[in-house]
Structures are given as structure tokens and as C-alpha cells.
Design an enzyme around this catalytic site. Structure first.
Site, PDB file in Angstrom:
ATOM      1  N   HIS A 489       2.229   0.792  -0.004  1.00 13.74           N
ATOM      2  CA  HIS A 489       2.845   1.838  -0.834  1.00 13.74           C
ATOM      3  C   HIS A 489       3.957   1.247  -1.717  1.00 13.74           C
ATOM      4  O   HIS A 489       3.976   1.423  -2.927  1.00 13.74           O
ATOM      5  CB  HIS A 489       3.406   2.920   0.099  1.00 13.74           C
ATOM      6  CG  HIS A 489       4.126   4.045  -0.579  1.00 13.74           C
ATOM      7  ND1 HIS A 489       3.608   5.316  -0.655  1.00 13.74           N
ATOM      8  CD2 HIS A 489       5.338   4.101  -1.198  1.00 13.74           C
ATOM      9  CE1 HIS A 489       4.460   6.103  -1.299  1.00 13.74           C
ATOM     10  NE2 HIS A 489       5.530   5.385  -1.637  1.00 13.74           N
ATOM     11  N   GLU A 490       4.857   0.516  -1.066  1.00 11.38           N
ATOM     12  CA  GLU A 490       5.989  -0.032  -1.827  1.00 11.38           C
ATOM     13  C   GLU A 490       5.535  -1.093  -2.814  1.00 11.38           C
ATOM     14  O   GLU A 490       6.104  -1.230  -3.896  1.00 11.38           O
ATOM     15  CB  GLU A 490       7.069  -0.586  -0.880  1.00 11.38           C
ATOM     16  CG  GLU A 490       7.700   0.466   0.038  1.00 11.38           C
ATOM     17  CD  GLU A 490       8.242   1.688  -0.683  1.00 11.38           C
ATOM     18  OE1 GLU A 490       8.637   1.584  -1.856  1.00 11.38           O
ATOM     19  OE2 GLU A 490       8.242   2.777  -0.063  1.00 11.38           O
ATOM     20  N   HIS A 493       4.632   0.702  -5.961  1.00  7.47           N
ATOM     21  CA  HIS A 493       5.799   0.947  -6.829  1.00  7.47           C
ATOM     22  C   HIS A 493       6.172  -0.352  -7.552  1.00  7.47           C
ATOM     23  O   HIS A 493       6.506  -0.356  -8.727  1.00  7.47           O
ATOM     24  CB  HIS A 493       7.015   1.383  -5.997  1.00  7.47           C
ATOM     25  CG  HIS A 493       6.953   2.802  -5.518  1.00  7.47           C
ATOM     26  ND1 HIS A 493       6.762   3.867  -6.354  1.00  7.47           N
ATOM     27  CD2 HIS A 493       7.098   3.339  -4.275  1.00  7.47           C
ATOM     28  CE1 HIS A 493       6.782   4.996  -5.644  1.00  7.47           C
ATOM     29  NE2 HIS A 493       6.978   4.702  -4.377  1.00  7.47           N
TER      30      HIS A 493
END
Ligand code: ZN
Length: 696
Positions: A489-490, A493
Site C-alpha cells: 500500500h505504502e 503512494h
């Protein structure tokens, strides 16, 4: 500025001047890729650098205002975009450190610098001369021959000032400042009350028999918490999630579950000194007043103007589309659990405090999935390599470890990111282990954003922070499935930031309801069976994860999703209801909530994920007010986008190129138009409903 603050500022200004020569924050960085020289940066360098940065930006903005030539895009907008570089650089480094590696000194600086910065930016945003110049350019924009990106940048600056109140007359500006000031005080009050209430003791146990069902680790943590609070020999549970959730999942004592659960729900609603009901009611009323001053009917109209969803009608109808299927699913889940309760020979109907406990029983029975079976396959280095590999296969990029770049803590690792053609794309820092001084959770941040003004290509410095299991003397870092998702997920980003490809970084002002698309989509690659086999290797044997475990992961994906979706959506409706109010009457909070939940027909066995007096996302500050829906909005987009890959090829090159070009490399374009360019059609909620198992 009050006297004390003025003295602090003055004193630091003097210190700043005398040490300017040695302050690394004020010098050019001759490190590789101009990365922050952490070996030289000390706490005491920040305050003088902040003050110097504000001084420099003020002078730059004053020069723009004082310019007697007619305002042009170049002498005003571009000049603004070039201003404040020093302050920006100092703030970025400081904020990253203050989140990931803070200490008392940094926290003190943060407290002192926050009001100075607020005032600094207010002075710029509410400067009438600057606004007059901007307005002149804005009015002529059609005849200026601007590129699409320049038009967006101009609009961003113009609207930012308008939305801050630049168009108001002096009286209204004063009213607005007063409202903003009162609101910021109320946010602090709300958050402090909220923290107190969450840290409060929910349950004290002194009879060992009352621990029935709790795993050893949970009992141990509760004993330690008791010891910390001078109650040695007892067991204590607080209202923080890590303490509260395991109790509700495991405790066999129904009455105690009820006590702890009720205390959790009632945070901020105990009619004591930490009660938040008046605070909530006042915040809501002030937000209506502010919206009205700025020319909007409701607070939601004001905040949603710059979102993908565009307006409140769209948000409500979007939430409604998900609500019916989620509620239907939750009712089926309830039926399964009630059957279990009845079969066990009990004579009661499931209540809200029973949900976790019986859901967990169903989970064990139906899916037999245990985190302990999975973690040996999720060694951090393997998972990270797996995530890099997915990014590599999608976008042709490569992550190469560098050991010659300075870090702020030995746990931080650095990778240079290369384009497919071997050119430099940016720097990626990973900082994955917990320590004192690091906030909980995981996030992405950046020391520097990409831009390309006047041929000066600035490359991004991106950082991913997490709190994953730290390696021990005899074991590497072994992650849970949830942490694996978080790492991917990170990185998502991070890719969004690494792929930034605009002339001006100020044109990449990403809407809140878009932000979680690039990150959530990566989670689908993380748990896709074909991908899992490539990186989930047993840390001792190197064997890939067996099919049997992959099946279990897949089956459990949809477990309890009716509940999760309903409690989330209920909070989203509550948020929208508070922020579509049109009058400023102080409302009775419990009554308002009850009506709000009755309107959507929330089932009594599930409560909204937050109650107004403890809904920090929307009342502890402004960032998610009338924006709590954003998470699931972006999830719908992420699922719909991933489905395009799933239907063709997980690494479909044309799709990934279009995804990067249209969605990751720019930010404040009309993101729905951009999305349709990528997908060829409007997003549909169907895929997300299917992924969550809400389509049956
Ligand atoms: Zn995120």
C-alpha cells in the site's frame, strides 16, 4: 504575536544569524542527489532555519507584490511557485523526522513553530495586493496562451486564496479569522479530550477466572498495563484498539465484553470534563457559518468542490449504492452467528458487544486461517523485494540499494530508483521497524517533490515508514498478512510521488478522494495468488507458500465484510449529515446521531465505527470533514482499475503505461476525466462489491 513568542522568535533569529554559516539546513547540499545531510543536521538547526525560511519567503512574496510591471503568469504565478523553497525544504525534513524519529526537543520546536507558520501563511493568503494581481491574471487566463498545466496551477493559486477568504471585505475577513481561530482551539480541545478518553481504563480485572478465553500474549499485555498503572497483580484493558479488540474477540465473559464495549462507544460522551458533545456541536455550527461567509450553503459544499465526487448529492448516492448490499450481507453474517449461539445452547440474541467474539468463532470454523501459519512466508526483505518486483514488472523501473546516502536512523535503508532506460527516477527510503519516537501506523512522506521549471528537473525523495515486526537475534522480520498489504500500500503512494512528472509541483494538489487509489490498488497485487507464489517464500526453507494456504487467504478475504462495510459506511453517513447542515443552531448530539442512523436503517447489532464525540477524523481537525467517504470511494476506483489488469494480464504493459501517464504522473487535473482516459469508461462499484463478497 504575543510577547513571549516574539521574544523566542527574536532570540532564535539572532542565534540563527550567528550560526547561519554552520547550519546545514541553510546551505546547499552537495550530497548524492542533494539528499538531506542527516549526519550534520541537529535539533538546534531547525528553529533558526524555519525563521530564515519564513523571512526568505516573505521577501520573495513582497518582491512579487512590489513589482510594478503588469502582473503576468511568469512574474506572479511562476514567481510564487519559485518562492518559499527554503521553508519548504526545512519543513519537509522536520516533519518527516518529527513523525518518524521524534524527541522532546523536536516536539517542542513543533509546538513553537506551528502558530508562527499559520500566521506566516495567513499573511500571504489574505494579502489583498497579491490577490488583486492573481485576479487580474485569472480573468485574462483565456487569452494568455497557457498550457493546460499552467491553467491548473493558476486555478490552484487563485482558488486557494479565494477559499481562504481573499474575496471578503475587511469585516468578513475579521469574522473569518475569528471563526478559524475558534475552530483551531476546538480541534485541539476535541483531540485532547479524545486522547484522554481513549487512554482511560475500560476494564480492570482482579479475578483470574475473568480472563477466560484470552490468549497468553493478551493477558501478559494487560498485566503489564496494570503494573504501569500501579495495579500490580491485576489485569487492565484500555480503550485503545490494540487492547480493546483482542479482548472483544477472545473473551468468553459476555458481561465483561459489554462493559468494555460500552466504555469504548461512550468515549467523549460521559458528561465529565472530557465530554466532547458541546465541542462537536459548536464545530458543526461554526463550519456552517464559515461556509456561509465564503458563499456556500453547507460545509460539504465548500469541501467537496475540489474533490472527485464534486458535490454532496454524488457522495450520498454513492454511499447509498453500497449501503443496501452491505447491510444485506451483514444481516446474513448475523444469522450465521445467531445460529452458532443457538447451537451452543444459549438463550440470547447477539448484541453489538458479541459481534467480534462470534465472528472470530465463525472464522476459525469456516476458514481455519491463522496468522501464525502465514508469517514464516513473509520475511520483510522478501516482501519488499516482491513489491519492488511488481512495480518493476508494471512500469519497468528498478530499485537498487545504495549505501552512500545519509540516513536519520540505522534502520533506514535507501534505494535508487531507475527508469527502464537506466535514467535516474528518484530515491526511495524505507524505514519499517518500530522504535520510541516513531508514530504508530504506516505512511508515505517525501523530503522533496518532483518539478521541472525552466529545464531544472528536480527528482523526488520519497519515504515509506512502517511499524512491522523487528528482527530478533534468531529471527528475521516476519510480517502478518495485514502488514504485507500495508507495505505494498505504502509503496503505491510512493510510486504516485516517484512518477510525478509535471513542470510545477504546485499543480499536483491531489484530491482527498483520489489519494488512496494508487495505494489500495497495490494491495490487490500483494495478495493475488500468482504474485504470492513469487515472493512468499519460507524464511528457513525458501519454499514458496503452499496452495492450501493461498486458498485459505482467498477464502478469508470476504470474511466479515458485511460488518466492516456497514460500520464504515454508517460513519461516512454521519460525517455527511453533520456537514450538510444549513443552520447554526447548537444541536443535541445523541439525538442528531440517532436520527442520522435511523434514516439509513442501521441494524442495532452494529454501531457506527465512530460516534460524534470520538470521531477524530472529522472533529479533531478538518482534513476528513465531509471526506470520510474517501477511503471507500478510492477503493471502488482501485478495484475497478485492478479488474482491468485481472481481465487481461496482471502486468498488461499498455494498461500500466496508461495508468502511470493518466493517473500517477499528475495530480490536480480532473481526476474523473483522467480515470476514464485510463479505463475507457466510468468506474463501477460492482468490482469492489464482488471483491468484498457483497454482491451475493
Ligand atoms: Zn494510504
Amino acid at each position: 504575536m504575543n510577547t513571549r513568542m516574539y521574544l523566542v522568535a527574536l532570540l532564535l533569529l539572532i542565534i540563527g544569524c550567528s550560526t547561519q554559516q554552520e547550519n546545514p539546513l541553510l546551505q546547499e547540499w552537495d550530497t548524492p542527489f542533494q539528499t538531506p545531510p542527516f549526519d550534520e543536521i541537529k535539533n538546534e538547526h531547525f528553529m533558526p532555519a524555519f525563521l530564515e525560511g519564513m523571512k526568505a519567503e516573505k521577501a520573495e512574496v513582497n518582491a512579487i507584490i512590489a513589482n510594478e510591471a503588469a502582473p503576468t503568469f511568469k512574474n506572479t504565478i511562476e514567481a510564487l511557485e519559485k518562492s518559499g523553497v527554503l521553508l519548504e525544504r526545512v519543513s519537509r525534513v522536520f516533519n518527516c523526522l518529527n513523525e518518524a524519529n521524534t524527541n522532546d526537543e523536536l516536539q517542542q520546536i513543533s509546538k513553537e513553530v506551528a502558530p508562527l507558520q499559520t500566521r506566516h501563511y495567513d499573511d500571504i493568503y489574505l494579502n489583498n495586493k497579491l490577490f488583486v494581481k492573481l485576479s487580474q491574471i485569472y480573468k485574462q487566463q483565456g487569452s494568455l496562451g497557457l498550457t493546460p498545466e499552467q491553467t491548473i496551477l493558476l486555478e490552484n493559486y487563485y482558488l486557494r486564496l479565494v477559499r481562504k477568504g481573499a474575496k471578503l471585505n475587511d469585516d468578513d475577513k475579521n469574522d473569518l479569522r475569528a471563526i478559524n481561530e475558534e475552530l483551531s482551539g476546538l480541534y485541539v480541545k476535541f483531540s485532547q479530550n479524545h486522547l484522554k478518553e481513549t487512554n482511560a481504563l475500560g476494564l480492570i480485572i482482579d479475578n483470574e477466572a475473568d480472563l477466560a478465553g484470552l490468549p497468553d500474549g493478551v493477558i501478559q499485555a494487560a498485566a503489564e498495563m496494570a503494573k504501569d498503572r500501579s495495579m500490580e497483580g491485576k489485569w487492565v484493558f484500555s480503550l485503545q484498539r490494540p487492547s480493546f479488540t483482542p479482548f472483544l474477540i477472545n473473551s468468553e465473559k459476555r458481561k465483561l465484553r459489554e462493559i468494555l464495549y460500552t466504555a469504548y462507544i461512550d468515549r467523549g460522551n460521559n458528561n465529565d470534563e472530557y465530554d466532547n458533545k458541546q465541542v462537536v456541536s459548536r464545530i458543526a455550527a461554526l463550519r456552517v457559518s464559515r461556509a456561509n461567509l465564503l458563499g456556500y450553503k453547507t460545509h460539504a459544499d465548500y469541501t467537496l468542490e475540489r474533490s472527485m465526487a464534486k458535490n454532496r448529492e454524488n457522495v450520498y448516492s454513492f454511499l447509498m449504492q453500497l449501503w443496501e448490499p452491505a447491510l444485506k450481507r451483514a444481516k446474513t453474517e448475523l444469522k450465521d452467528m445467531q445460529a452458532l449461539i443457538d447451537n451452543e445452547g444459549n438463550d440470547f440474541n447477539l448484541q453489538a458487544w458479541d459481534w467480534w467474539y462470534y465472528a472470530n468463532k465463525v472464522k476459525k470454523e469456516k476458514y481455519a486461517l491463522d496468522d501464525a501459519l502465514l508469517t514464516p512466508y513473509f520475511k520483510m526483505e522478501n516482501v519488499r523485494a516482491g513489491a519492488f518486483d511488481v512495480a518493476g514488472k508494471l512500469f519497468g523501473i528498478e530499485f537498487v540499494k545504495r549505501n552512500d546516502i545519509q540516513v536519520y536512523h540505522p534502520d533506514v535503508e535507501i534505494f535508487e530508483v531507475f527508469e527502464a532506460d537506466g535514467s535516474h527516477l528518484g530515491i526511495f527510503y524505507s524505514d519499517y521497524y518500530p522504535r520510541d519516537g516513531k508514530s504508530s501506523g504506516a505512511w508515505m512522506d517525501s523530503f522533496r517533490d518532483q518539478s521541472n521549471m525552466g529545464g531544472n528537473f528536480i527528482t523526488p525523495l520519497v519515504i515509506n515508514v512502517g511499524n512491522f515486526a523487528k528482527p530478533t537475534a534468531d529471527k528475521p522480520s516476519l510480517m502478518t498478512l495485514g502488514q504485507v498489504r500495508t507495505l505494498f500500500h505504502e509503496l503505491g503512494h510512493g510510486l504516485n510521488w516517484l512518477f510525478g512528472n509535471t513542470t510545477y509541483s504546485g499543480s499536483r494538489d491531489v484530491p482527498t478522494d483520489f489519494v488512496e487509489l494508487p495505494s489500495q490498488i497495490m494491495e490487490y497485487w500483494a495478495v493475488d495468488p500468482a504474485i504470492l507464489k513469487t515472493y512468499a517464500l519460507h524464511y528457513e526453507t525458501g519454499e514458496p507458500i503452499p496452495q492450501e494456504l493461498i486458498d485459505k487467504i482467498e477464502n478469508a478475504e470476504q470474511f466479515n465484510q458485511g460488518f466492516a462495510t456497514v460500520e464504515y459506511l454508517a460513519a461516512s453517513f454521519l460525517d455527511m449529515d453533520w456537514h450538510t447542515l444549513t443552520d447554526t443552531t447548537m444541536l443535541d448530539v445523541p439525538e442528531f446521531e440517532m436520527e442520522s442512523m435511523a434514516k439509513i436503517g442501521l441494524m442495532p447489532e452494529i454501531e457506527s465505527r465512530y460516534q460524534s464525540p470520538n470521531f477524530g477524523h472529522i472533529f479533531g481537525g478538518s482534513s476528513y470533514s465531509s471526506g470520510y467517504y474517501s477511503y471507500i470511494w478510492a477503493e471502488v476506483l482501485a478495484a475497478d482499475a485492478f479488474q482491468a489488469f485481472k481481465e487481461t494480464d496482471l502486468f498488461n504493459k499498455d494498461l500500466s503505461a496508461s495508468f502511470r501517464l493518466n493517473l500517477l504522473s499528475m495530480g490536480s487535473y480532473d481526476m474523473m476525466t483522467q480515470y476514464i482516459k485510463f479505463r475507457g469508461k466510468q468506474p463501477s462499484v460492482d468490482t469492489m462489491l464482488k471483491y468484498r463478497g457483497l454482491d451475493q
